[in-house]
Design an enzyme around this catalytic site. Structure first.
Site, PDB file in Angstrom:
ATOM      1  N   ASN A 129       6.306 -15.834   1.214  1.00  0.00           N
ATOM      2  CA  ASN A 129       6.640 -14.408   1.306  1.00  0.00           C
ATOM      3  C   ASN A 129       7.316 -14.085   2.636  1.00  0.00           C
ATOM      4  O   ASN A 129       6.939 -14.626   3.673  1.00  0.00           O
ATOM      5  CB  ASN A 129       5.337 -13.588   1.138  1.00  0.00           C
ATOM      6  CG  ASN A 129       5.483 -12.116   1.460  1.00  0.00           C
ATOM      7  OD1 ASN A 129       4.826 -11.598   2.347  1.00  0.00           O
ATOM      8  ND2 ASN A 129       6.341 -11.425   0.739  1.00  0.00           N
ATOM      9  N   GLY A 130       8.277 -13.180   2.543  1.00  0.00           N
ATOM     10  CA  GLY A 130       8.943 -12.688   3.748  1.00  0.00           C
ATOM     11  C   GLY A 130      10.448 -12.715   3.602  1.00  0.00           C
ATOM     12  O   GLY A 130      11.061 -13.775   3.534  1.00  0.00           O
ATOM     13  N   LYS A 182      -4.264 -13.807   1.359  1.00  0.00           N
ATOM     14  CA  LYS A 182      -2.905 -13.570   1.883  1.00  0.00           C
ATOM     15  C   LYS A 182      -3.000 -13.396   3.390  1.00  0.00           C
ATOM     16  O   LYS A 182      -3.820 -12.608   3.872  1.00  0.00           O
ATOM     17  CB  LYS A 182      -2.312 -12.322   1.224  1.00  0.00           C
ATOM     18  CG  LYS A 182      -0.895 -11.999   1.658  1.00  0.00           C
ATOM     19  CD  LYS A 182      -0.278 -10.964   0.713  1.00  0.00           C
ATOM     20  CE  LYS A 182       1.113 -10.546   1.117  1.00  0.00           C
ATOM     21  NZ  LYS A 182       1.139  -9.590   2.219  1.00  0.00           N
ATOM     22  N   ALA A 230       0.845  -1.203   0.000  1.00  0.00           N
ATOM     23  CA  ALA A 230       0.000   0.000   0.000  1.00  0.00           C
ATOM     24  C   ALA A 230       0.876   1.247   0.000  1.00  0.00           C
ATOM     25  O   ALA A 230       1.858   1.327   0.746  1.00  0.00           O
ATOM     26  CB  ALA A 230      -0.898  -0.013   1.240  1.00  0.00           C
ATOM     27  N   GLY A 279       8.432  -8.185  -1.557  1.00  0.00           N
ATOM     28  CA  GLY A 279       7.864  -6.884  -1.216  1.00  0.00           C
ATOM     29  C   GLY A 279       8.948  -5.831  -1.131  1.00  0.00           C
ATOM     30  O   GLY A 279       9.354  -5.243  -2.143  1.00  0.00           O
ATOM     31  N   CYS A 319      -2.876  -7.744   7.110  1.00  0.00           N
ATOM     32  CA  CYS A 319      -2.438  -6.392   7.479  1.00  0.00           C
ATOM     33  C   CYS A 319      -2.407  -6.233   9.005  1.00  0.00           C
ATOM     34  O   CYS A 319      -3.402  -6.486   9.689  1.00  0.00           O
ATOM     35  CB  CYS A 319      -3.356  -5.345   6.863  1.00  0.00           C
ATOM     36  SG  CYS A 319      -2.799  -3.681   7.260  1.00  0.00           S
TER      37      CYS A 319
HETATM   38  C1  LIG Z   1       4.860  -0.332   2.861  1.00  0.00           C
HETATM   39  C2  LIG Z   1       4.180  -1.672   2.908  1.00  0.00           C
HETATM   40  C3  LIG Z   1       2.876  -1.771   2.473  1.00  0.00           C
HETATM   41  C4  LIG Z   1       2.220  -3.008   2.498  1.00  0.00           C
HETATM   42  N1  LIG Z   1       0.951  -3.088   2.025  1.00  0.00           N
HETATM   43  C5  LIG Z   1       0.332  -4.311   1.958  1.00  0.00           C
HETATM   44  C6  LIG Z   1      -0.965  -4.440   1.383  1.00  0.00           C
HETATM   45  O1  LIG Z   1      -1.576  -3.478   0.903  1.00  0.00           O
HETATM   46  N2  LIG Z   1      -1.514  -5.684   1.377  1.00  0.00           N
HETATM   47  C7  LIG Z   1      -0.870  -6.792   1.885  1.00  0.00           C
HETATM   48  O2  LIG Z   1      -1.406  -7.896   1.834  1.00  0.00           O
HETATM   49  N3  LIG Z   1       0.362  -6.679   2.410  1.00  0.00           N
HETATM   50  C8  LIG Z   1       0.972  -5.480   2.450  1.00  0.00           C
HETATM   51  N4  LIG Z   1       2.239  -5.393   2.945  1.00  0.00           N
HETATM   52  C9  LIG Z   1       2.954  -6.629   3.327  1.00  0.00           C
HETATM   53  C10 LIG Z   1       3.786  -7.139   2.145  1.00  0.00           C
HETATM   54  O3  LIG Z   1       2.946  -7.522   1.062  1.00  0.00           O
HETATM   55  C11 LIG Z   1       4.640  -8.350   2.548  1.00  0.00           C
HETATM   56  O4  LIG Z   1       3.808  -9.370   3.007  1.00  0.00           O
HETATM   57  C12 LIG Z   1       5.657  -8.024   3.633  1.00  0.00           C
HETATM   58  O5  LIG Z   1       6.305  -6.782   3.367  1.00  0.00           O
HETATM   59  C13 LIG Z   1       6.723  -9.125   3.745  1.00  0.00           C
HETATM   60  O6  LIG Z   1       7.396  -9.306   2.527  1.00  0.00           O
HETATM   61  P1  LIG Z   1       8.860  -8.676   2.252  1.00  0.00           P
HETATM   62  O7  LIG Z   1       9.756  -9.135   3.375  1.00  0.00           O
HETATM   63  O8  LIG Z   1       9.266  -9.214   0.910  1.00  0.00           O
HETATM   64  O9  LIG Z   1       8.706  -7.194   2.262  1.00  0.00           O
HETATM   65  C14 LIG Z   1       2.894  -4.164   2.972  1.00  0.00           C
HETATM   66  C15 LIG Z   1       4.209  -4.039   3.431  1.00  0.00           C
HETATM   67  C16 LIG Z   1       4.858  -2.832   3.402  1.00  0.00           C
HETATM   68  C17 LIG Z   1       6.280  -2.747   3.881  1.00  0.00           C
END
Ligand SMILES: Cc1cc2nc3c(=O)[nH]c(=O)nc-3n(C[C@H](O)[C@H](O)[C@H](O)COP(=O)(O)O)c2cc1C
Length: 326
Positions: free
Chosen positions: A200-201, A139, A18, A224, A100
Site C-alpha cells: 500500500n502507498g 496494517k 476513516a 486508498g 494511524c
Molecule cells: C482520509 C484518510 C483516512 C484514513 N483512514 C484510515 C483508517 O481508518 N485505517 C487505516 O488503517 N488507514 C487509514 N488511512 C491510511 C490509508 O488506508 C492508506 O494506508 C494510505 O492513505 C496510503 O495509501 P494511498 O497512498 O493509496 O492513499 C487513511 C488515509 C486517509 C487519507
C-alpha cells in the site's frame, strides 16, 4: 491469495479510509472491482464503553463481502473484547490498525504508536486471534521514523502471533502522508514472512499498481486516496494487469451516473442531512479533472439536497459536452 480460508481473486483492494470509505464507498468499490475492503478504524475503547457511533462503523452490507472491520487500541484485553463484540456484525476478518499517525490516536498509544512497542503489538494480535474464530489481519507502516524502520521485525512478530495477512503502507509515522513512499520495505517484509502481504502507498493508476507488484512481489495491492471519486481504478488495474492494455477513463456520463448512485447510497445509509454533507467531498473528487472542475468545486461545497446534486450534475455534463467549442 488467501486470508485464512478466504480466497481472494486478483488484483486490488480498497484501503480503510476513516470518514471516506464508508458502507456506500465500499459497496461501490466492490461493484467496480475491489476484491477486498476494510472498514473505517473503530475505537476498541469506544466499543467497550458501548459507544453507538463506534458500533455504527462496524455495520456491513452483504454487497461488500468479503470485508474486514478495523479496530484500534493499545490494550490487549480491550482489543480482544472489542473483537468479540465486532463479531456481531459478521465481518469476514478483523484488521488491527497499527498505522494511524494522527496525534489523537497515536498520542494515546494506539495506531502507529504500537510500532514503537512491537512486543505489546504482538500481545494485542495474540489476544485478538485468541478471541475470535475469523482471520485477523494487521496494517502498519514502514516504521515510526526513518531512524526506526522496523517493519520487517514488526511483521515477523505479528505473523508469529497469528496474523493471517499483513498490509504495509510504505511510509513512516512521522511522514504522515508526505512523499516519498518506500516500496522497498514492502519487498523486504514480503521476503521475511510466509503470510500474504498487501502492498500500500501511492497506487493511483494501473501502471503504479503494476510497478508495486513488480517491485515488491506483494500478493495484493491496496488503493486508498487513488480510489476517491475513482472506483473505476480497480477494474482498470485488473484489466491492465491481465492484458497490458489501458482501459479508457470513464466518460463524463458514467462518472456522473456513479456519483449519483454513490450519493444515493450515502443518503440511504446515513440519512439525507448527513449524506448530503458528506456528498460535498465525494462530488468534488468525482469531478476532479473534468472541464470546469475548479469552479464546480465551490458548488460541491454548498450541496444541501439531492436536487442540488442533480443540478450540479446537469451543469457538469453540459460543460463537458461543450468541451472543444471554446
Ligand atoms: C482520509 C484518510 C483516512 C484514513 N483512514 C484510515 C483508517 O481508518 N485505517 C487505516 O488503517 N488507514 C487509514 N488511512 C491510511 C490509508 O488506508 C492508506 O494506508 C494510505 O492513505 C496510503 O495509501 P494511498 O497512498 O493509496 O492513499 C487513511 C488515509 C486517509 C487519507
Amino acid at each position: 491469495m488467501k486470508i485464512g480460508n478466504i480466497e481472494l481473486p486478483k488484483y486490488a483492494a480498497l484501503a480503510p479510509l476513516a470518514g471516506v470509505a464508508d458502507r456506500a464507498m465500499r459497496e461501490i468499490s466492490r461493484e467496480y472491482g475491489a476484491v477486498w475492503t476494510v472498514g473505517e478504524m473503530t475505537s476498541s475503547k469506544g466499543l467497550s464503553y458501548g459507544s453507538k457511533k463506534s458500533a455504527e462503523l462496524l455495520e456491513i452490507n452483504e454487497a461488500e463481502r468479503p470485508t474486514a472491520v478495523q479496530l484500534f487500541g493499545s490494550e490487549p484485553e480491550v482489543m480482544a473484547e472489542a473483537a468479540k463484540m465486532a463479531l456481531e456484525y459478521k465481518p469476514d476478518a478483523i484488521d488491527i490498525n497499527f498505522g494511524c499517525p494522527v496525534p489523537k490516536i497515536a498520542g494515546n498509544g494506539g495506531g502507529s504508536a504500537l510500532m514503537k512497542d512491537p512486543e505489546l503489538a504482538g500481545r494485542i494480535v495474540r489476544a485478538v486471534v485468541d478471541a475470535v474464530d475469523i482471520p485477523v489481519t494487521v496494517k502498519f507502516r514502514a516504521g515510526w521514523d526513518n531512524e526506526h524502520l522496523n517493519a520487517v521485525e514488526f511483521a515477523c512478530i505479528c505473523e508469529a502471533n497469528g496474523a493471517s495477512a499483513l498490509t504495509v503502507h510504505g511510509r513512516t509515522r512521522t511522514q504522515m502522508y508526505a512523499p516519498p513512499v518506500n516500496w522497498d520495505i514492502i519487498r523486504r517484509v514480503k521476503e521475511a514472512v510466509s503470510v500474504p502481504v498487501i502492498g500500500n502507498g501511492d497506487v493511483v493508476s494501473p501502471e503504479s499498481a503494476k510497478a508495486l507488484y513488480e517491485q515488491t512481489g506483494c500478493d495484493l495491492v491496496m488503493v486508498g486516496r487513488g480510489a476517491m471519486g475513482n472506483p473505476w481504478i480497480f477494474k482498470r488495474i485488473a484489466h491492465y494487469m491481465e492484458t497490458g492494455e489501458l482501459l479508457p477513463e470513464p466518460t463524463p456520463e458514467e462518472r456522473m451516473a456513479v456519483l449519483k448512485k454513490h450519493i444515493k447510497l450515502l443518503c440511504q445509509y446515513k440519512g439525507e442531512y448527513t449524506g448530503m454533507r458528506e456528498a460535498r467531498k465525494h462530488s468534488s473528487w468525482y469531478i476532479k479533472g473534468m472541464r470546469g472542475a475548479a469552479e464546480f468545486r465551490r458548488e460541491c461545497g454548498a450541496l444541501e439536497t439531492p436536487e442540488d446534486l442533480e443540478n450540479l450534475i446537469d451543469k457538469v455534463l453540459l460543460a463537458s459536452e461543450n468541451e472543444g467549442e471554446f
